[in-house]
Design a protein around this motif. Structure first.
Motif, mmCIF file in Angstrom:
data_model
loop_
_atom_site.group_PDB
_atom_site.id
_atom_site.type_symbol
_atom_site.label_atom_id
_atom_site.label_comp_id
_atom_site.label_asym_id
_atom_site.label_seq_id
_atom_site.Cartn_x
_atom_site.Cartn_y
_atom_site.Cartn_z
ATOM 1 N N GLN A 148 35.260 1.150 104.465
ATOM 2 C CA GLN A 148 35.734 0.802 105.807
ATOM 3 C C GLN A 148 37.157 0.266 105.729
ATOM 4 O O GLN A 148 37.376 -0.930 105.658
ATOM 5 N N ILE A 149 38.110 1.168 105.745
ATOM 6 C CA ILE A 149 39.496 0.734 105.732
ATOM 7 C C ILE A 149 40.088 1.071 107.090
ATOM 8 O O ILE A 149 39.885 2.172 107.591
ATOM 9 N N THR A 150 40.783 0.109 107.665
ATOM 10 C CA THR A 150 41.482 0.436 108.916
ATOM 11 C C THR A 150 42.823 1.032 108.534
ATOM 12 O O THR A 150 43.621 0.399 107.837
ATOM 13 N N TRP A 151 43.025 2.257 108.955
ATOM 14 C CA TRP A 151 44.256 2.938 108.541
ATOM 15 C C TRP A 151 45.392 2.604 109.495
ATOM 16 O O TRP A 151 45.303 2.832 110.691
ATOM 17 N N ASN A 152 46.436 2.022 108.949
ATOM 18 C CA ASN A 152 47.659 1.813 109.704
ATOM 19 C C ASN A 152 48.830 2.001 108.750
ATOM 20 O O ASN A 152 48.635 2.388 107.596
ATOM 21 N N VAL A 153 50.021 1.724 109.231
ATOM 22 C CA VAL A 153 51.199 2.018 108.415
ATOM 23 C C VAL A 153 51.105 1.356 107.036
ATOM 24 O O VAL A 153 51.347 1.989 106.019
ATOM 25 N N ILE A 154 50.685 0.105 107.040
ATOM 26 C CA ILE A 154 50.741 -0.612 105.757
ATOM 27 C C ILE A 154 49.655 -0.165 104.779
ATOM 28 O O ILE A 154 49.889 -0.074 103.575
ATOM 29 N N THR A 155 48.468 0.203 105.277
ATOM 30 C CA THR A 155 47.445 0.673 104.334
ATOM 31 C C THR A 155 47.802 2.061 103.790
ATOM 32 O O THR A 155 47.566 2.339 102.615
ATOM 33 N N VAL A 156 48.365 2.900 104.655
ATOM 34 C CA VAL A 156 48.790 4.223 104.178
ATOM 35 C C VAL A 156 49.885 4.051 103.132
ATOM 36 O O VAL A 156 49.868 4.692 102.076
ATOM 37 N N PHE A 173 44.182 -5.580 98.403
ATOM 38 C CA PHE A 173 44.681 -5.603 99.773
ATOM 39 C C PHE A 173 44.129 -4.423 100.573
ATOM 40 O O PHE A 173 43.679 -4.563 101.705
ATOM 41 N N LEU A 174 44.147 -3.256 99.928
ATOM 42 C CA LEU A 174 43.703 -2.038 100.612
ATOM 43 C C LEU A 174 42.260 -2.158 101.073
ATOM 44 O O LEU A 174 41.902 -1.749 102.178
ATOM 45 N N LEU A 175 41.417 -2.744 100.227
ATOM 46 C CA LEU A 175 39.999 -2.843 100.567
ATOM 47 C C LEU A 175 39.706 -4.047 101.452
ATOM 48 O O LEU A 175 38.559 -4.330 101.773
ATOM 49 N N GLY A 176 40.757 -4.769 101.813
ATOM 50 C CA GLY A 176 40.569 -5.895 102.729
ATOM 51 C C GLY A 176 39.922 -7.093 102.080
ATOM 52 O O GLY A 176 39.341 -7.942 102.763
ATOM 53 N N LYS A 177 39.990 -7.198 100.731
ATOM 54 C CA LYS A 177 39.400 -8.356 100.065
ATOM 55 C C LYS A 177 40.309 -9.570 100.189
ATOM 56 O O LYS A 177 39.912 -10.684 99.920
ATOM 57 N N THR A 178 41.555 -9.321 100.515
ATOM 58 C CA THR A 178 42.510 -10.404 100.682
ATOM 59 C C THR A 178 43.499 -9.998 101.772
ATOM 60 O O THR A 178 43.688 -8.814 102.036
ATOM 61 N N HIS A 179 44.126 -10.977 102.405
ATOM 62 C CA HIS A 179 45.092 -10.634 103.445
ATOM 63 C C HIS A 179 46.521 -10.857 102.998
ATOM 64 O O HIS A 179 47.439 -10.848 103.797
#
Lengths: 267, 264
Positions: B139-147, B224-230
């Motif tokens: 479950q990754i929210t795709w936006n500029v920074i994750t891409v 960061f990508l997996l949302g384990k940390t902000h």
């Protein structure tokens, strides 16, 4: 029979000449093995009681795999022989008054035993000296050690007959290296080199077990650690013998076909 | 101007190499298929292992697939573009390197250009399949920074592996011993890098940060990508590979300076 014994001895002696079992090769194998042990440690913690083999069996399996790598892998085959097929030197081999199949079989067999003898001792020694959870265990008992040796020998036989099949198929194509990679790529996985076979889900395992690939490294390594025990062992040995004979007959038949149509394109 | 010319030359090299490979179509197809199968088997192995549990040290199936895909892709691209360094010892032995040194063009360009190998792209298909699966399962929210993070991990990884191939090639200048120890750092990292590095424990994590910076392209941005940390700055850790590449280049130059032809 004597001449084949000579080919065996010759290759064995040349194999011993290469003192490639240098410190770097050993270190590489140890690091590789340890990394795998660490990965399976995490997997063992994740799966708890669901683990299909106990952890010490897995560790022993990994170290045996490293120690006997050169003995039972399918991908490292004698490159001289491939070169011979590709560059036409095969014609010299054809002139010899011996059967190519038997000659090459003894050659690959001998080279593998020689190299394995050199390589396995330092790896095993280090594996026994590893700190506790990553330490290789002794065989469960004397009988299983003997059975380990017997099945390892049979496994080597099956591996070599399989490689011979690949060699023979190479006579029918002009890009032997490509075929070799395609044929041996999946076998590496099916023989339990990437993950031990007990980790395969049951329904897939069935298909692997009716193929010869489950009788290569899988059987001896699991007998050693006691993962495979009881009547199952004898069934495995019978199947090993069956596959050894079948693959050998297949190889010889294929060779007879190949012999008729060898085309040496100059060289 | 020089840059433009170099790029043109590289494309020329690549197209010539590709053409020569295409002369043997069957061989080429077999090589690609074989490499695809090899990588695909590893994917199946992960699937099989995950049938026994759902999480490994907090990483789900999808997380591991993403990690596997990134590493596989980086390595494949590195092999595609940096193959020249991998076969460098052959160039030295055959005297090809000596010939390169007398030409008025960049050495690195000639080395990597002359061995551009399309046949290496086989695992790319596996990596793409894995990527699609990984994106679906996690479950990754795709936006500029994750891409950006994802792309930076792949490109950073590629540069890291090219740097390692370069170091491997540099070894040829100092020793004639085989470089199997370097294989641990390249092939070993590809094989074992399919899991996020922290599952191997603290010691390995430290080694992979301070000795060879694998964590810059795998562990940290992945967190960061997996949302384990902000901590968003982790997304820019792959940029650190540029420093690593500079160090590799420095060592390489030192090696070239010391080089004495062995004649042939």
């Amino acid at each position: 029979m004597k001449k084949y014994y000579c080919f065996f001895k010759l290759r064995f002696a040349t194999g011993l000449q290469y003192r490639m079992a240098s410190v770097t090769a050993l270190t590489t194998q140890l690091i590789w093995g340890l990394m795998e042990c660490l990965a399976y440690k995490a997997i063992a913690e994740a799966s708890g009681d669901n683990l299909p083999m106990n952890y010490s069996s897995i560790v022993t399996y990994i170290w045996l795999k490293e120690a006997f790598l050169v003995l039972v892998n399918t991908w490292a085959s004698d490159n001289d022989l491939f070169a011979m097929i590709a560059n036409g030197n095969i014609s010299y081999e054809l002139c010899r008054p011996v059967s190519i199949y038997s000659m090459w079989f003894s050659r690959v067999f001998g080279a593998r035993i020689a190299e394995a003898l050199m390589r396995c001792i330092p790896v095993l020694l280090c594996a026994f000296l590893m700190p506790e959870p990553y330490k290789m265990t002794l065989p469960v008992n004397g009988v299983s050690f003997l059975l380990f040796l017997v099945t390892l020998f049979l496994a080597l036989g099956i591996t070599v007959t399989f490689i011979m099949l690949v060699f023979m198929l190479c006579f029918f194509t002009i890009s032997p290296q490509g075929w070799r990679m395609v044929l041996t790529g999946a076998v590496d996985f099916l023989s339990g080199n990437i993950i031990p076979l007990p980790f395969f889900p049951k329904k897939y395992l069935f298909f692997v077990e009716i193929s010869p690939f489950a009788y290569m490294q899988n059987v001896p390594f699991r007998i050693y650690s006691g993962d495979l025990a009881g009547g199952e062992i004898y069934q495995c040995i019978l199947r090993q013998i069956f596959w050894l004979v079948t693959l050998m007959i297949l190889g010889v038949v294929l060779w007879k076909q190949a012999e008729k149509r060898v085309v040496v394109q100059g060289g | 101007m020089k840059m433009k010319e170099n790029i043109k030359l590289y494309i020329k090299y690549a197209s010539v190499c590709t053409q020569s490979v295409m002369e043997y179509k069957l061989s080429f197809l077999l090589m690609i298929t074989a490499r695809f199968i090899l990588a695909f088997c590893e994917l199946i192995a992960i699937k099989f292992l995950f049938s026994g549990f759902t999480q490994i040290k907090g990483y789900t199936y999808g997380d591991v697939l993403l990690c596997f895909s990134v590493v596989q892709m980086s390595f494949t691209f590195a092999e595609l573009f940096g193959n020249g360094f991998k076969v460098f010892s052959g160039m030295v032995k055959g005297g090809e390197f000596d010939r390169m040194m007398v030409r008025p063009r960049s050495l690195i360009l000639q080395i990597i250009g002359s061995r551009f190998e399309v046949g290496r792209t086989g695992p790319l298909l596996t990596a793409l399949i894995t990527l699609v699966l990984g994106i679906r399962y996690s479950q990754i929210t795709w936006n500029v920074i994750t891409v950006w993070t994802m792309a930076a991990m792949i490109i950073g990884g590629m540069l890291l592996f090219i740097g390692l191939f370069m170091l491997e090639a540099t070894f040829c200048f100092f020793s004639i011993e085989d470089t199997s120890l370097m294989n641990v750092l390249t092939y070993g990292a590809k094989t074992h890098g399919k899991y996020p590095i922290d599952i191997y424990g603290k010691g390995i994590l430290r080694f992979c940060t301070y000795v060879i910076p694998y964590t810059l392209i795998q562990y940290y941005p992945l967190q960061f990508l997996l949302g384990k940390t902000h901590n968003w700055y982790l997304a820019f850790y792959p940029l650190g590979i540029i420093v690593f590449l500079f160090i590799c280049n420095f060592i390489w130059r030192f090696g070239v300076k010391r080089y004495k032809s062995c004649g042939s």
